[in-house]
Design an enzyme around this catalytic site. Structure first.
Site, mmCIF file in Angstrom:
data_model
loop_
_atom_site.group_PDB
_atom_site.id
_atom_site.type_symbol
_atom_site.label_atom_id
_atom_site.label_comp_id
_atom_site.label_asym_id
_atom_site.label_seq_id
_atom_site.Cartn_x
_atom_site.Cartn_y
_atom_site.Cartn_z
ATOM 1 N N VAL A 9 0.747 -1.223 -0.054
ATOM 2 C CA VAL A 9 -0.092 0.137 0.001
ATOM 3 C C VAL A 9 0.898 1.214 0.064
ATOM 4 O O VAL A 9 2.056 1.136 0.324
ATOM 5 C CB VAL A 9 -1.254 0.092 1.255
ATOM 6 C CG1 VAL A 9 -2.158 -1.175 0.921
ATOM 7 C CG2 VAL A 9 -0.253 0.083 2.610
ATOM 8 N N SER A 10 0.476 2.254 -0.504
ATOM 9 C CA SER A 10 1.279 3.527 -0.789
ATOM 10 C C SER A 10 1.440 4.416 0.560
ATOM 11 O O SER A 10 2.440 5.089 0.792
ATOM 12 C CB SER A 10 0.575 4.381 -1.832
ATOM 13 O OG SER A 10 0.544 3.740 -2.806
ATOM 14 N N THR A 11 0.281 4.221 1.550
ATOM 15 C CA THR A 11 0.207 5.126 2.742
ATOM 16 C C THR A 11 0.025 4.394 3.962
ATOM 17 O O THR A 11 -0.493 3.569 3.749
ATOM 18 C CB THR A 11 -0.645 6.429 2.502
ATOM 19 O OG1 THR A 11 -2.043 5.882 2.486
ATOM 20 C CG2 THR A 11 -0.375 7.175 1.293
ATOM 21 N N GLN A 14 -3.629 3.393 4.874
ATOM 22 C CA GLN A 14 -4.165 2.069 3.935
ATOM 23 C C GLN A 14 -3.658 0.844 4.457
ATOM 24 O O GLN A 14 -2.702 0.888 5.686
ATOM 25 C CB GLN A 14 -3.604 2.486 2.581
ATOM 26 C CG GLN A 14 -4.055 3.299 1.891
ATOM 27 C CD GLN A 14 -3.483 3.615 0.561
ATOM 28 O OE1 GLN A 14 -2.233 3.081 0.335
ATOM 29 N NE2 GLN A 14 -4.259 4.120 -0.484
ATOM 30 N N ARG A 70 4.741 1.652 -10.864
ATOM 31 C CA ARG A 70 3.729 2.827 -11.460
ATOM 32 C C ARG A 70 3.996 3.356 -12.769
ATOM 33 O O ARG A 70 3.311 3.945 -13.281
ATOM 34 C CB ARG A 70 4.237 4.096 -10.362
ATOM 35 C CG ARG A 70 3.710 4.042 -9.048
ATOM 36 C CD ARG A 70 2.172 4.367 -9.133
ATOM 37 N NE ARG A 70 1.692 4.448 -7.807
ATOM 38 C CZ ARG A 70 0.485 3.931 -7.322
ATOM 39 N NH1 ARG A 70 -0.172 2.938 -8.200
ATOM 40 N NH2 ARG A 70 0.065 4.044 -6.025
#
Length: 182
Positions: A9-11, A14, A70
């Site tokens: 997850v990115s943050t 999350q 990405r």
């Protein structure tokens, strides 16, 4: 032959719960590793560790393509690393397996479209910002440094750049930049 499961997850607000459930259900004997890191920063130590550990015949499995890379360059680099080690990549939600020629081709097409969508999103955001600026609705972040206070310290109080920065609680580079601007 080991199956490595990678959930990201990115943050920090999350969580990987949905990814973990899908991956461990499909691959109950897989070795799971989780990471909270943005793919855009390239600072993904858990992924790097997996890529270092992987050997011939091993498989890296991710839930979705966007949990791995990405942009196309990043994706191709990861796929090439796996290929050079004799390993493969599986994208679980789309049943893509780079162990096959068709799987590799399909993955590359998906990567191109994902990058295209990212670029379109950036263009739309920039267009929105330009429109808002033209309408006077977007002024950017308010200035935190008062140029007049810097001028006062430097010219009237005759303080050094360093003393001015300390007195105003700002960076020395900010004082230097404002002094150059006049």
């Amino acid at each position: 032959m080991t199956t490595f499961l990678y959930a990201r997850v990115s943050t920090t607000d999350q969580n990987t719960a949905a990814q973990v459930e899908a991956l461990t259900t499909a691959f109950p004997d897989g070795v799971l590793r989780e990471e909270k890191a943005s793919a855009t920063t390239m600072e993904r130590p858990v992924l790097q560790l997996l890529l270092d550990m992987i050997h011939k015949g091993d498989t890296l499995v991710v839930w979705k393509l966007d949990r791995l890379a990405r942009n196309m360059a990043d994706l191709l680099g990861i796929v090439e690393t796996l290929k050079s080690k004799g390993a493969s990549l599986k994208i679980h939600d789309q049943s893509i397996d780079t162990g096959t020629a068709s799987g590799t081709a399909f993955l590359q097409m998906l990567g191109v479209f994902a990058e295209f969508e990212t670029n379109l999103r950036k263009e739309r955001q920039l267009a929105g910002i330009q429109k808002a600026k033209a309408e006077g609705r977007y002024t950017g972040r308010p200035a935190k440094i008062d140029p007049e206070a810097v001028r006062q310290c430097l010219e009237v109080e005759k303080l050094s750049y360093r003393a001015t920065a300390k007195k105003l609680g700002i960076a020395l580079s900010s004082v230097q930049r404002l002094a150059k601007q006049g």
